[in-house]
Design a protein around this motif. Structure first.
Motif, short mmCIF file in Angstrom:
data_model
loop_
_atom_site.label_atom_id
_atom_site.label_comp_id
_atom_site.label_asym_id
_atom_site.label_seq_id
_atom_site.Cartn_x
_atom_site.Cartn_y
_atom_site.Cartn_z
N ALA A 154 44.33 45.55 5.89
CA ALA A 154 43.87 46.23 4.68
C ALA A 154 43.46 47.66 5.00
N ALA A 155 42.76 47.86 6.12
CA ALA A 155 42.36 49.21 6.52
C ALA A 155 43.59 50.08 6.77
N GLU A 156 44.61 49.48 7.34
CA GLU A 156 45.85 50.21 7.61
C GLU A 156 46.48 50.72 6.31
N ALA A 157 46.33 49.93 5.22
CA ALA A 157 46.85 50.36 3.93
C ALA A 157 46.18 51.64 3.45
N PHE A 158 44.96 51.90 3.91
CA PHE A 158 44.25 53.13 3.56
C PHE A 158 44.61 54.29 4.49
N GLY A 159 45.51 54.04 5.42
CA GLY A 159 45.94 55.10 6.34
C GLY A 159 45.21 55.12 7.65
N VAL A 160 44.41 54.09 7.95
CA VAL A 160 43.66 54.04 9.20
C VAL A 160 44.59 53.66 10.34
N ASP A 161 44.49 54.35 11.44
CA ASP A 161 45.22 53.99 12.65
C ASP A 161 44.44 52.85 13.33
N ILE A 162 45.00 51.66 13.28
CA ILE A 162 44.28 50.49 13.80
C ILE A 162 44.73 50.09 15.20
N SER A 163 45.56 50.90 15.82
CA SER A 163 46.16 50.50 17.09
C SER A 163 45.13 50.26 18.19
N ASN A 164 44.01 50.96 18.15
CA ASN A 164 43.00 50.80 19.20
C ASN A 164 41.67 50.26 18.67
N VAL A 165 41.70 49.69 17.46
CA VAL A 165 40.46 49.17 16.87
C VAL A 165 40.22 47.76 17.38
N LYS A 166 38.99 47.50 17.82
CA LYS A 166 38.63 46.16 18.26
C LYS A 166 38.48 45.24 17.06
N LEU A 167 38.82 43.97 17.25
CA LEU A 167 38.75 43.02 16.15
C LEU A 167 37.35 42.92 15.57
N GLU A 168 36.34 42.99 16.45
CA GLU A 168 34.97 42.84 15.95
C GLU A 168 34.53 44.02 15.10
N SER A 169 35.29 45.09 15.09
CA SER A 169 34.96 46.27 14.28
C SER A 169 35.71 46.29 12.95
N SER A 170 36.48 45.25 12.66
CA SER A 170 37.39 45.29 11.50
C SER A 170 36.64 45.48 10.18
N GLY A 171 35.53 44.79 10.00
CA GLY A 171 34.79 44.92 8.75
C GLY A 171 34.24 46.31 8.56
N GLU A 172 33.67 46.88 9.61
CA GLU A 172 33.11 48.22 9.54
C GLU A 172 34.19 49.26 9.28
N VAL A 173 35.34 49.08 9.90
CA VAL A 173 36.43 50.04 9.72
C VAL A 173 36.94 50.00 8.28
N LEU A 174 37.11 48.81 7.72
CA LEU A 174 37.56 48.70 6.33
C LEU A 174 36.50 49.27 5.38
N ALA A 175 35.23 48.98 5.65
CA ALA A 175 34.16 49.50 4.80
C ALA A 175 34.16 51.03 4.79
N GLU A 176 34.34 51.64 5.95
CA GLU A 176 34.38 53.11 6.04
C GLU A 176 35.58 53.67 5.29
#
Length: 498
Positions: free
Chosen positions: A409-431
């Protein structure tokens, strides 16, 4: 789950674990065939059945049927006709169906628009008798729904036509329902526990929906939402038989929306898609219905809804900012109408969860906020605003339930998720959500901007708890009431500002 434990022998415990495995696999199957990498011999189904019988007889461990998980999902959606100018075909549709008396449902604003002129001319051209009800309320209350039903009953239409936004379409659905069930009490079909939640056991009259906003997707779903004033919450009725026969999606009809309405209705699409994409999987929902008629419209995420929800999310991220910024960007407006319909198919079968569950008391307990751009002389928190205001907090909370989905879902907003840790997924999507909402311009940045204070949180929590129909699909939400209450309190506190 097993309701009691009186088994000491390890042999019995192993057998019960085997039963649980077979009972809860997705879909139910032999563990051997359900796992391609598993090559050991597994007991036959007859042996499992015999083991179950022996265990229940010898160890007093009956299976709790109320805890059986779902094993199937259903897809239901209205037929959809999409294209600029298709409104003019509606008279032919009713003539083709053999309709003789049509109740046209709208509101006073839409009554004066070109879409209603086309509708009335089309019906007249085909010789279809009709009467117009234009008393629908934006963000309907139970009282306005009852007034509409009282109008329809004596006319006894053989079909309904809804022309307007989600409020109009939802009102028409309930006019149809209670005209077909004239002796029913209003709460009979209302979602439990606020109402009795009875199933709709017969087909209703044909209903054609012509949306004039790009948000609710109500032209595709069997859901109708309204304010239950006595309880200070929104609730509704949800059943497949409520869904329109046909949704006529004409992009020409959304061009009259003010920018504020484009924004708030688009936020509803955003949350429809995100919530249905992240809802618990259908095979985790309990209880499994004892009869197919009891299978809820909101079933949990499933492979078909996923396709519609993710595409709707991508389209909303791309086109909503354009539609809000430029009233002449007709491509963006058309794509948002299509996104609303796609999201309607997605959430109409998968369901929504916390953003919507929390939105109902937010709207129902409005401390006096009046959103700009809405032609109503009363406090109003538009539905899309009420769902989106908690979205960053919600997806920060749900991220750990399915990190991969939240990162997609975060990727749909244009976020580069290639180096995002799984435990940060909620925070990344919220941002990503916070950044997107800020980019839409003058949108409330938390409950504080709507006039809520921390002393309102307990009432908001108590208004959310009865929304069992959607809360049951919320990942990570406790089934234990006190813990659920604390989780909701923390979510509302997080949603106060972002």
């Amino acid at each position: 789950m097993v309701s009691a434990v009186r088994i000491a022998p390890n042999r019995a415990m192993r057998a019960m674990n085997l039963l649980r495995t077979v009972q809860y696999t997705h879909p139910p199957s032999c563990p051997c065939h359900g796992n391609p990498s598993h090559h050991h011999h597994q007991p036959s189904l007859s042996l499992i059945s015999q083991t179950k019988s022996n265990l229940q007889r010898n160890y007093a461990t009956p299976i709790d049927l109320s805890r059986q998980k779902e094993y199937a999902f259903e897809m239901a959606a209205s037929s959809i006709r999409f294209g600029p100018g298709v409104t003019k075909e509606v008279g032919m549709d009713f003539k083709n169906m053999g309709s003789k008396r049509v109740c046209v449902v709208t509101d006073k604003t839409v009554r004066g628009l070109d879409v209603m002129r086309q509708v009335e001319e089309g019906l007249g051209r085909e010789g279809v008798e009709f009467v117009v009800y234009d008393g629908c309320r934006v963000e309907p209350k139970d009282s306005s729904i009852k007034e509409a039903i009282a109008f329809a009953k004596p006319y006894q239409p053989d079909a309904f036509l809804a022309v307007g936004g989600g409020s109009v379409i939802d009102t028409a659905k309930l006019m149809n329902l209670y005209t077909c069930y004239p002796d029913a009490d209003f709460l009979d079909f209302v979602n439990a526990p606020l109402g009795k939640g009875l199933p709709i056991t017969k087909a209703l009259k044909p209903l054609i929906a012509v949306p004039t906003t790009a948000g609710t997707g109500s032209e595709t779903t069997g859901t109708a939402i309204f304010d239950l004033v006595s309880k200070r919450v929104k609730t509704g009725i949800a059943h497949r038989n409520l869904k329109p026969t046909l949704g006529i999606c004409d992009p020409m009809n959304t061009r009259t929306m003010p920018s504020a309405v484009h924004a708030s209705s688009g936020l509803d699409v955003l949350c429809h898609s995100l919530e249905s994409w992240t809802a618990i999987p259908y095979f985790e929902r309990i209880p499994r219905p004892s009869n197919p008629i009891l299978r809820p419209a909101y079933q949990g995420s499933n492979p078909i809804s996923d396709i519609f929800s993710l595409q709707a999310l991508r389209s909303t991220v791309k086109y909503l900012p354009r539609a809000v910024k430029d009233p002449e960007d007709h491509e963006a407006q058309s794509q948002m109408l299509l996104a609303a319909t796609l999201a309607g198919v997605g959430f109409g079968n998968a369901g929504v969860h916390l953003c919507h569950g929390m939105s109902y008391p937010i709207s129902g307990q409005n401390p006096g906020y009046q959103h700009a751009g809405y032609a109503v002389d009363a406090p109003i928190i538009p539905h899309g605003v009420s769902v989106a205001v908690s979205a960053p907090a919600v997806f920060r909370f749900t991220g750990s339930s399915n990190p991969e989905r939240h990162l997609q879902a975060a990727e749909a907003f244009g976020v580069d998720i290639s180096n995002v840790k799984l435990e940060s997924s909620g925070e990344v999507l919220a941002e990503a959500l916070e950044k997107f909402l800020a980019g839409l311009g003058d949108q409330p940045k938390g409950l504080k901007d709507l006039g809520f204070k921390r002393e309102h949180i307990d009432d908001l929590v108590e208004g959310t708890i009865p929304q069992a129909r959607v809360l049951m699909l919320a990942p990570g939400l406790s089934e234990e009431l006190n813990e659920e209450r604390e989780q909701l309190r923390a979510l509302f506190e997080d949603a106060m500002e972002h």
